[in-house]
Design a protein around this motif. Structure first.
Motif, short mmCIF file in Angstrom:
data_model
loop_
_atom_site.label_atom_id
_atom_site.label_comp_id
_atom_site.label_asym_id
_atom_site.label_seq_id
_atom_site.Cartn_x
_atom_site.Cartn_y
_atom_site.Cartn_z
N CYS A 155 68.83 68.92 54.79
CA CYS A 155 69.93 69.30 53.87
C CYS A 155 69.45 69.53 52.46
CB CYS A 155 71.04 68.27 53.79
SG CYS A 155 70.94 66.89 54.78
N ASP A 156 68.15 69.35 52.22
CA ASP A 156 67.59 69.64 50.91
C ASP A 156 68.40 69.00 49.77
OD1 ASP A 156 65.89 70.79 49.08
OD2 ASP A 156 67.08 72.63 48.92
N PRO A 157 68.43 67.65 49.72
CA PRO A 157 69.25 67.00 48.69
C PRO A 157 68.76 67.31 47.29
CG PRO A 157 68.57 65.44 50.39
CD PRO A 157 67.76 66.68 50.58
N GLN A 158 69.69 67.63 46.40
CA GLN A 158 69.39 67.90 44.99
C GLN A 158 69.85 66.71 44.15
OE1 GLN A 158 67.67 70.75 44.14
NE2 GLN A 158 67.59 70.84 46.38
N PRO A 159 69.20 66.51 42.99
CA PRO A 159 69.65 65.41 42.12
C PRO A 159 71.16 65.52 41.87
CG PRO A 159 67.65 66.38 41.25
CD PRO A 159 68.04 67.22 42.43
N THR A 160 71.82 64.38 41.80
CA THR A 160 73.28 64.24 41.60
C THR A 160 74.13 64.57 42.83
OG1 THR A 160 73.94 66.45 40.77
CG2 THR A 160 72.99 64.91 39.15
N ASP A 161 73.52 64.97 43.94
CA ASP A 161 74.31 65.19 45.15
C ASP A 161 74.93 63.87 45.62
OD1 ASP A 161 74.01 67.88 45.39
OD2 ASP A 161 72.54 67.84 47.02
N ILE A 162 76.13 63.97 46.15
CA ILE A 162 76.77 62.81 46.77
C ILE A 162 76.62 62.99 48.28
CG2 ILE A 162 78.97 61.67 47.20
CD1 ILE A 162 79.64 62.28 44.27
N ILE A 163 75.99 62.01 48.91
CA ILE A 163 75.62 62.11 50.32
C ILE A 163 76.33 61.02 51.10
CG2 ILE A 163 73.68 62.11 51.94
CD1 ILE A 163 71.85 62.93 49.65
N VAL A 164 77.08 61.43 52.12
CA VAL A 164 77.90 60.47 52.86
C VAL A 164 77.47 60.40 54.32
CG1 VAL A 164 80.25 60.02 53.70
CG2 VAL A 164 79.89 60.76 51.35
N ASP A 165 77.36 59.19 54.84
CA ASP A 165 77.19 58.99 56.27
C ASP A 165 78.44 58.27 56.77
OD1 ASP A 165 76.66 58.26 58.86
OD2 ASP A 165 74.64 57.53 58.48
N PRO A 166 79.39 59.01 57.37
CA PRO A 166 80.68 58.40 57.72
C PRO A 166 80.62 57.51 58.95
CG PRO A 166 80.67 60.73 58.29
CD PRO A 166 79.36 60.45 57.63
N MET A 167 79.52 57.60 59.74
CA MET A 167 79.38 56.74 60.93
C MET A 167 77.99 56.12 60.87
SD MET A 167 81.21 59.16 63.77
CE MET A 167 80.74 60.77 63.18
N CYS A 168 77.79 55.26 59.90
CA CYS A 168 76.43 54.89 59.50
C CYS A 168 75.76 53.88 60.42
CB CYS A 168 76.44 54.35 58.08
SG CYS A 168 77.26 52.74 57.95
N GLY A 169 76.54 53.22 61.30
CA GLY A 169 75.89 52.20 62.14
C GLY A 169 75.17 51.18 61.27
N THR A 170 73.90 50.94 61.56
CA THR A 170 73.17 49.92 60.79
C THR A 170 72.60 50.48 59.49
OG1 THR A 170 71.41 50.37 62.35
CG2 THR A 170 72.55 48.30 62.60
N GLY A 171 72.92 51.74 59.19
CA GLY A 171 72.58 52.27 57.86
C GLY A 171 71.24 52.94 57.73
N ALA A 172 70.60 53.30 58.87
CA ALA A 172 69.25 53.89 58.79
C ALA A 172 69.22 55.13 57.88
CB ALA A 172 68.76 54.27 60.19
N ILE A 173 70.22 56.00 58.00
CA ILE A 173 70.17 57.26 57.23
C ILE A 173 70.37 57.01 55.73
CG2 ILE A 173 71.26 59.52 56.87
CD1 ILE A 173 71.79 59.56 59.93
N PRO A 174 71.47 56.34 55.31
CA PRO A 174 71.64 56.14 53.87
C PRO A 174 70.55 55.27 53.23
CG PRO A 174 73.42 55.12 55.14
CD PRO A 174 72.64 55.94 56.09
N ILE A 175 69.99 54.32 54.00
CA ILE A 175 68.94 53.47 53.43
C ILE A 175 67.69 54.31 53.18
CG2 ILE A 175 67.31 51.63 54.01
CD1 ILE A 175 69.75 50.15 55.25
N GLU A 176 67.34 55.14 54.15
CA GLU A 176 66.21 56.05 53.97
C GLU A 176 66.51 56.99 52.81
OE1 GLU A 176 62.48 57.50 54.87
OE2 GLU A 176 63.46 55.70 55.63
N GLY A 177 67.75 57.47 52.74
CA GLY A 177 68.16 58.40 51.69
C GLY A 177 68.02 57.78 50.31
N ALA A 178 68.52 56.55 50.16
CA ALA A 178 68.49 55.90 48.85
C ALA A 178 67.05 55.62 48.42
CB ALA A 178 69.28 54.60 48.89
N ALA A 179 66.19 55.30 49.41
CA ALA A 179 64.79 54.99 49.08
C ALA A 179 64.05 56.26 48.65
CB ALA A 179 64.11 54.35 50.28
#
Length: 507
Positions: free
Chosen positions: A326-350
């Protein structure tokens, strides 16, 4: 070369670090990396971006190869899209297998003496010294001299889970014998070398099936001298792992691992040991491509950020690949609506700290696990440097996927792992859930610029759902992946400029 020599000395490479340092400065390594299938290109881009090296994508899916100076090993270990790393000893693009099994196996045995082992073993050794330093930094992990032989990296188990991620037809990890499964009695004519001394007792559930095979342990052995500076040479323990794919082979991966392993044992005077090995030699055979390598990761890197695993926790490497799509750009708001244990947002934030990541799930247990994973990440950040311990741009919320508490058009990216209906949920539920989800994701995403990357195994259902919301989402790309042996697809969707229907009775 002074700085490099110092760095080499620093890496604890024995007394002659000065001259060895100069030699190391020149040492190049061809690194092989296993990556989630379908994301080879993503991994290659990351390697170019972070290491400046070009990659070759293997015909054997899920692998890439690139060359780096050995001193770049620390950066190689920081790649986010790779599961396992190995150093290539030699690669044969078109290996001519003989017609019958005996000749073929004999050829593989004879190959061992001809392979250029020297530099790859230096790379392996350098890699260990880096691992040991890393282990020393973990204060709780002060190793007793007795356990120093085992190259532990925090004592994780070996990468047993690497096998289910590729659709190999055949996989064996056997130096001299077929490993008994679960300690049941199996006929074991060759016998796996059993361990010596004290460790024998701990291991006696299996000692009845492991016949003794004496490996000579004279300290004059080739490998011994370079291995330790303590005068007393240590006999290295090894195992051979063979992965074989292709239908034209006259032999199984077990047979190849056994015979190749026997020759390795003879050549180096190492000792075969399935579970407590220092060196893991890899023999990858894919049709006529043969690659011999030495493993540099004991455990898959994909378990990196997650401490609390759920039943369907996504591999971090796959999460990284999905986010990169998804080629995240600075200031993008990124949502994982079915995050389970959070693998995607945790990787994203890091990896994308200039974006804001929101994780949510309807399952309170999942939300709790995700929150625990996030607080472990925060603690890890604190221990690195408590003076600047920053928060992580990431929140976790319990919510209903079909009624998200987010304003229409306020989100840039949705990235999620859709329920597969295999381990959680059901196919029937997906038929109602998928279209509803896609509508709601479409509502919160910014028209024209919003994008979604969705992983699902229920491809039929997804295609049907997508056809119903074609006015909101169009499909830009599909990547076929393999998730724990299940065939799945990652879809990149782009938000059309159609405004969202916002007339909702409950608002």
């Amino acid at each position: 070369g002074m700085a490099e020599a110092e760095a080499a000395g620093d890496a604890g490479l024995g007394p002659a670090a000065g001259q060895e340092g100069a030699e190391l400065a020149e040492l190049a390594a061809v690194i092989g990396a296993t990556v989630p299938t379908g994301f080879e290109q993503t991994a290659a881009e990351e390697v170019r971006e972070k290491l400046g090296s070009a990659s070759r994508i293997s015909k054997d899916r899920g692998k890439i190869y690139f060359e780096v100076p050995a001193r770049s090993l620390p950066q190689v270990h920081r790649l986010r899209s790779v599961d396992n790393l190995f150093v290539v000893v030699q690669e044969f693009k078109d290996y001519q297998f003989k017609e019958n099994k005996e000749d073929t196996l004999k050829d593989l045995e004879d190959l061992v003496k001809k392979l250029p082992w020297t530099d790859p073993l230096k790379v392996w050794e350098l890699n260990n010294s880096l691992k040991k330093k890393k282990t020393k930094r973990k204060k709780h992990n002060l190793q007793s001299p007795a356990s120093r032989g085992k190259l532990s990296d925090g004592g994780e188990e070996g990468g047993a889970d690497q096998n289910n991620t590729n659709d190999q037809e055949d996989c064996a990890q056997n130096p001299v014998a077929v490993e008994p499964t679960g300690g049941q009695d199996t006929e074991n004519p060759q016998g796996v070398t059993s361990r010596n001394g004290v460790e024998e007792e701990e291991d006696n559930e299996q000692s009845d099936v492991k016949a003794e095979v004496q490996a000579s342990s004279e300290s004059g052995s080739k490998a011994g001298e370079s291995q330790t500076g303590e005068g007393e040479a240590k006999v290295l323990r090894f195992r051979v792992t063979c992965n074989r794919a292709g239908d034209k082979h006259s032999f199984t991966s077990n047979e190849a691992a056994r015979d190749f392993g026997g020759a390795v044992q003879e050549h180096f005077q190492w000792k075969a040991d399935m579970t407590n090995f220092d060196v893991e030699v890899l023999l990858n055979i894919h049709n006529n491509e043969v690659v011999v390598g030495i493993a540099l990761t004991e455990e898959s890197l994909h378990r990196r950020n997650i401490t609390h695993f759920g039943p369907t926790t996504l591999r971090s490497t796959l999460a990284y690949g999905m986010l990169r799509l998804c080629d995240p750009q600075p200031t993008d708001i990124i949502v994982d609506p079915m995050c389970g244990t959070g693998a995607i947002p945790i990787e994203g934030a890091a990896e994308w700290p200039c974006c804001y990541h929101i994780a949510g799930d309807n399952n309170p247990q999942a939300v709790k696990r995700a929150a625990n994973n996030i607080s472990s990440l925060l603690r890890k950040n604190e221990s690195k440097d408590s003076s600047t311990a920053l928060g992580v741009p990431l929140d976790v919320i319990q919510w209903d996927i079909c009624k998200l508490p987010l304003r229409t058009g306020s989100v840039d990216i949705v990235v999620t792992d859709m329920p597969f209906g295999k381990r959680i949920g059901s196919k029937k539920k997906n038929w109602d859930l998928y279209p509803a989800c896609l509508m709601e994701m479409g509502r919160i995403c910014a028209p024209g610029t919003g994008r979604a990357v969705l992983l699902t195994q229920d491809k039929k259902c997804f295609a049907k759902a997508l056809s119903r919301v074609g006015h909101i989402w169009r499909r830009a790309q599909t990547v076929w992946v393999n998730v724990g042996g299940l065939h799945a697809a990652v879809y990149l969707l782009r938000r059309t400029s159609e405004p969202a229907q916002d007339a909702r009775p409950f608002w």
